[in-house]
Every structure is written in C-alpha cells, then in structure tokens.
Design an enzyme around this catalytic site. Structure first.
Site, short mmCIF file in Angstrom:
data_model
loop_
_atom_site.label_atom_id
_atom_site.label_comp_id
_atom_site.label_asym_id
_atom_site.label_seq_id
_atom_site.Cartn_x
_atom_site.Cartn_y
_atom_site.Cartn_z
N CYS A 81 0.83 -1.20 0.00
CA CYS A 81 0.00 0.00 0.00
C CYS A 81 0.87 1.26 0.00
O CYS A 81 1.56 1.52 -0.98
CB CYS A 81 -1.01 -0.04 1.14
N HIS A 168 -3.38 -4.76 1.77
CA HIS A 168 -2.83 -4.98 3.12
C HIS A 168 -2.79 -6.47 3.44
O HIS A 168 -3.74 -7.00 4.02
CB HIS A 168 -3.69 -4.25 4.16
N GLU A 170 -1.20 -7.97 5.65
CA GLU A 170 -0.85 -8.26 7.05
C GLU A 170 -2.08 -8.37 7.95
O GLU A 170 -1.95 -8.72 9.11
CB GLU A 170 0.10 -7.17 7.58
N1 GLN Z 1 -3.74 6.41 0.68
C1 GLN Z 1 -2.53 6.22 1.43
C2 GLN Z 1 -1.42 7.13 0.94
O1 GLN Z 1 -1.53 7.69 -0.10
C3 GLN Z 1 -2.07 4.77 1.39
C4 GLN Z 1 -3.11 3.92 2.03
C5 GLN Z 1 -2.60 2.74 2.77
O2 GLN Z 1 -1.40 2.53 2.94
N2 GLN Z 1 -3.54 1.98 3.27
O3 GLN Z 1 -0.44 7.29 1.61
#
Ligand code: GLN
Length: 191
Positions: A81, A168, A170
């Site tokens: 992410c 995610h 995890e």
């Molecule tokens: N939207 C977040 C960002 O731009 C990332 C989201 C996440 O890690 N769950 O940093």
C-alpha cells in the site's frame, strides 16, 4: 536453525502487524526507525500507512539514501500500500513504476477482492486482499512483472527481488505473501 533477520520500517503505519506475521513465520524482526537499524538486515518490509507522513519521516531520519543503498544491494523488499508508493519513481525510486495514490477514488475508500498472485498463490487458491485507500500502478517499465490486477488496474508487481502490492496482506491472516518474501530472503542468503 535461526530464521533470517528482516526489518520492518516502523516510522508510521501498520508495521506492528507485519512484525507479528513475520515472527510467527520464524523470522527475526527488527523495527527500523533510524539508519543504524538497517545494519545486517537480510530483507525489509515497508508497510501501509500514509505516504506523505512516511516521506517526511524518511527525510527527518536521513533514511532515504540508506534505504536506496539497501535496495541496490539486492536485499529483498516487500512494499504494501503506502509502501508501494514509497518504492516508486517519485519517492525512493527503487521500482520502475509510477504509483497513483488513492487511485480507486475517495468514495471507494476500502474494498476486498480475491486475487491470484503470479508465483505466490499459484496452486493454493486466491488470496483475500483488503484495499484501504489504495494506490495502483499507473505505469511501469519493461523490467516490472505484473503479478495481479483489479479491473485492469495493476495492484501487484515484482522487479527483481522487490515485490509491491496495493493491498494490506498483514491483516487477513493469510501469510503467503510474507512466506514468499522470506523464501526470497533465504534464497538470497544462500547465494
Ligand atoms: N492512501 C494512502 C497514501 O496515499 C495509502 C493507504 C494505505 O497505505 N492503506 O499514503
């Protein structure tokens, strides 16, 4: 036999869940907050969280260059992410990809999907993937292998020993992505 020693970048975000999952898989885990914490690591996870906050933390702690050096030494990395965003061309520049933040739209802040990840879930069935204000890979270079896409949008990639996903892994209890990461770590340590 002692497990490998891997790091989890712990400036901000969901690092605790990664640490627990990796320890449950038999790895030694060190949470990384300053450059000295990178010493001797055989792999590194960059977790999800908030990429602007993480970028500021990396700058504040002087971690940008040491993280780039670690990646250049072919230590396996896993970014999830916000971790995928941190690895892209406009952040650490480790992956030849351009990540688009919050790409699935503000109204779709969060969703789940069953994903087949090339080379990771092949025989064992799809992985439940939780996306939280997730990025996608808007564009990538020729050395980047696409592992999975959702509605035509790339959400998992591999370039050499670096794997990055938009979701995610995890938080679902499905540890196959972490297990595959540790396999890469052990394979490199044995080379
Ligand atoms: N939207 C977040 C960002 O731009 C990332 C989201 C996440 O890690 N769950 O940093």
């Amino acid at each position: 036999m002692a497990g490998p020693l891997v790091g989890v970048l712990a400036l901000q975000g969901d690092f605790g869940a990664h640490t627990r999952m990796l320890r449950a898989l038999g790895a030694g885990v060190r949470e990384v907050r300053v450059p000295a914490d990178l010493e001797g690591l055989q792999g590194l996870v960059i977790p999800g969280g908030e990429s602007t906050t993480m970028t500021l933390g990396i700058a504040r702690e002087g971690l940008e260059r040491p993280l780039q050096d670690l990646a250049a030494s072919d230590v396996p990395l896993l970014g999830t992410c916000a971790g995928l965003i941190m690895l892209d061309r406009t952040h650490l520049g480790v992956l030849d990809v351009t990540a688009e933040r919050n790409a699935f739209g503000r109204q779709i802040r969060s969703f789940e999907a069953d994903l087949d990840l090339a080379g990771i879930t092949d025989e064992s069935g799809p992985m439940r993937a939780v996306f939280i204000r997730a990025p996608w890979v808007a564009e990538h270079g020729p050395d980047v292998e696409v592992l999975a896409a959702v509605d035509g949008h790339v959400v998992a990639v591999r370039q050499g020993d670096v794997v990055a996903v938009s979701f995610h892994p995890e938080i679902t209890g499905d540890d196959r992505l972490h297990a595959a990461f540790l396999d890469r770590v052990r394979a490199r340590a044995g080379r």
